[in-house]
Structures are given as C-alpha cells and as structure tokens.
Design a protein around this motif. Structure first.
Motif, short mmCIF file in Angstrom:
data_model
loop_
_atom_site.label_atom_id
_atom_site.label_comp_id
_atom_site.label_asym_id
_atom_site.label_seq_id
_atom_site.Cartn_x
_atom_site.Cartn_y
_atom_site.Cartn_z
N UNK A 45 0.97 -1.33 0.07
CA UNK A 45 -0.17 0.06 -0.09
C UNK A 45 0.78 1.26 -0.29
N UNK A 46 2.04 1.11 0.78
CA UNK A 46 2.64 2.65 0.79
C UNK A 46 3.53 2.46 -0.46
N UNK A 47 3.55 1.67 -1.32
CA UNK A 47 4.17 1.86 -2.61
C UNK A 47 3.28 2.10 -3.60
N UNK A 48 1.92 1.69 -3.55
CA UNK A 48 1.03 1.98 -4.75
C UNK A 48 -0.10 2.95 -4.74
N UNK A 49 -0.25 3.29 -3.33
CA UNK A 49 -1.42 4.12 -3.25
C UNK A 49 -1.05 5.46 -4.01
N UNK A 50 -2.00 6.16 -4.68
CA UNK A 50 -1.69 7.33 -5.25
C UNK A 50 -1.80 8.56 -4.53
N UNK A 51 -1.25 8.81 -3.35
CA UNK A 51 -1.02 9.79 -2.69
C UNK A 51 0.57 10.18 -2.54
N UNK A 52 0.34 10.99 -1.43
CA UNK A 52 1.93 11.35 -1.05
C UNK A 52 2.69 10.10 -0.51
N UNK A 53 4.00 9.97 -0.46
CA UNK A 53 4.65 8.99 0.10
C UNK A 53 4.33 8.84 1.57
N UNK A 54 4.12 9.96 2.16
CA UNK A 54 3.76 9.96 3.55
C UNK A 54 2.60 9.58 3.91
N UNK A 55 1.71 10.11 3.19
CA UNK A 55 0.08 9.65 3.39
C UNK A 55 -0.05 8.08 3.08
N UNK A 56 0.55 7.59 1.94
CA UNK A 56 0.58 6.40 1.68
C UNK A 56 1.00 5.52 2.74
N UNK A 57 2.25 5.85 3.10
CA UNK A 57 2.70 5.01 4.33
C UNK A 57 1.83 4.99 5.56
N UNK A 58 1.47 6.22 5.88
CA UNK A 58 0.56 6.17 7.29
C UNK A 58 -0.80 5.22 7.04
N UNK A 59 -1.20 5.44 5.66
CA UNK A 59 -2.45 4.74 5.47
C UNK A 59 -2.12 3.18 5.33
N UNK A 60 -1.00 2.76 4.88
CA UNK A 60 -0.67 1.23 4.81
C UNK A 60 -0.35 0.93 6.29
N UNK A 61 0.13 1.69 7.06
CA UNK A 61 0.37 1.38 8.46
C UNK A 61 -0.79 1.16 9.31
N UNK A 62 -1.70 1.92 9.11
CA UNK A 62 -2.93 2.04 9.77
C UNK A 62 -3.79 0.95 9.31
N UNK A 63 -3.87 0.60 7.90
CA UNK A 63 -4.76 -0.57 7.65
C UNK A 63 -4.13 -1.90 7.81
N UNK A 64 -2.76 -1.87 8.36
CA UNK A 64 -2.33 -3.13 8.77
C UNK A 64 -2.76 -3.63 9.99
N UNK A 65 -3.07 -2.74 10.70
CA UNK A 65 -3.68 -3.16 12.25
C UNK A 65 -5.21 -3.82 11.83
N UNK A 66 -5.83 -3.56 10.86
CA UNK A 66 -7.01 -4.06 10.43
C UNK A 66 -6.91 -5.21 9.79
N UNK A 67 -5.85 -5.30 8.93
CA UNK A 67 -5.35 -6.60 8.30
C UNK A 67 -5.00 -7.73 9.32
N UNK A 68 -4.22 -7.47 10.21
CA UNK A 68 -3.84 -8.33 11.28
C UNK A 68 -4.89 -8.67 12.12
N UNK A 69 -5.68 -8.10 12.44
CA UNK A 69 -6.83 -8.35 13.17
C UNK A 69 -7.81 -9.35 12.49
#
Length: 109
Positions: A45-69
């Motif tokens: 997600x951090x690599x392929x989301x079409x936002x800035x790198x910081x926003x994509x990384x933050x989104x990927x990290x927040x989504x990882x909590x949901x994915x892990x659960x």
C-alpha cells in the motif's frame, strides 16, 4: 465405546494431543502469518497508493492493524488448520510476488 470422531490411525488417548496441535498450528498461523500478511500489505500500500509517500505509508500502517486483526479472526474461524494456513499464505504469497516484481522490475526508488 469409542467416539465417532476417533481416527483408527491414532493411538488411544491421542484426540487431546491432536486438538492441542491444531490450536498450536492456528496460533502460529495467526501470529507469524498474520504479521507477515499485514506487513506485506502495508508495504504494498505504501508503494502503490496514489497519494504522497507520507500519506500512503501512514494509510498502509493504519490498515495493517485491521488486516492483522482480520487475519487472526480468519485463522480461528476457519474449519480446519490447513484451511487457515491456506487462507493466510495465499494472500501473503500474492503480496510478496507483487513486492518482488516491484523491486526487480526497476520500481525501487
């Protein structure tokens, strides 16, 4: 009288051991497999989301909590331990292949 779930190849008294090994296998799939799945998903997600790198990384990290659960819930909701492992390893392998293609196809920056 033996129960109807007793397998003929198991020695007498092994049903409890088989149950415990199944739970241990599911716990390993939930802990290690869920961690790998959520980590790879966050990276992709951090690599392929079409936002800035910081926003994509933050989104990927927040989504990882949901994915892990979700992965942990999937592992313990699956009918068998084998199906639980397959449900974790298939998307993990897919995300790993996407990540490998990204780096080996010259997408690394």
């Amino acid at each position: 009288m033996a129960s109807s779930t007793r397998h003929s190849w198991l020695p007498r008294g092994s049903e409890g051991l088989r149950y415990r090994l199944g739970i241990a296998s599911r716990a390993l799939a939930a802990i290690a497999g869920g961690y790998a799945l959520s980590g790879l998903a966050a990276t992709v997600m951090a690599l392929y989301l079409p936002t800035s790198r910081v926003e994509a990384t933050l989104t990927g990290m927040l989504a990882s909590f949901v994915i892990y659960t979700g992965a942990v819930m999937w592992v313990f909701a699956a009918r068998t331990a084998l199906r639980a492992w397959a449900g974790i390893l298939a998307p993990t392998a897919l995300l790993g292949a996407v990540l490998l293609l990204h780096y080996y196809a010259g997408g690394a920056s």
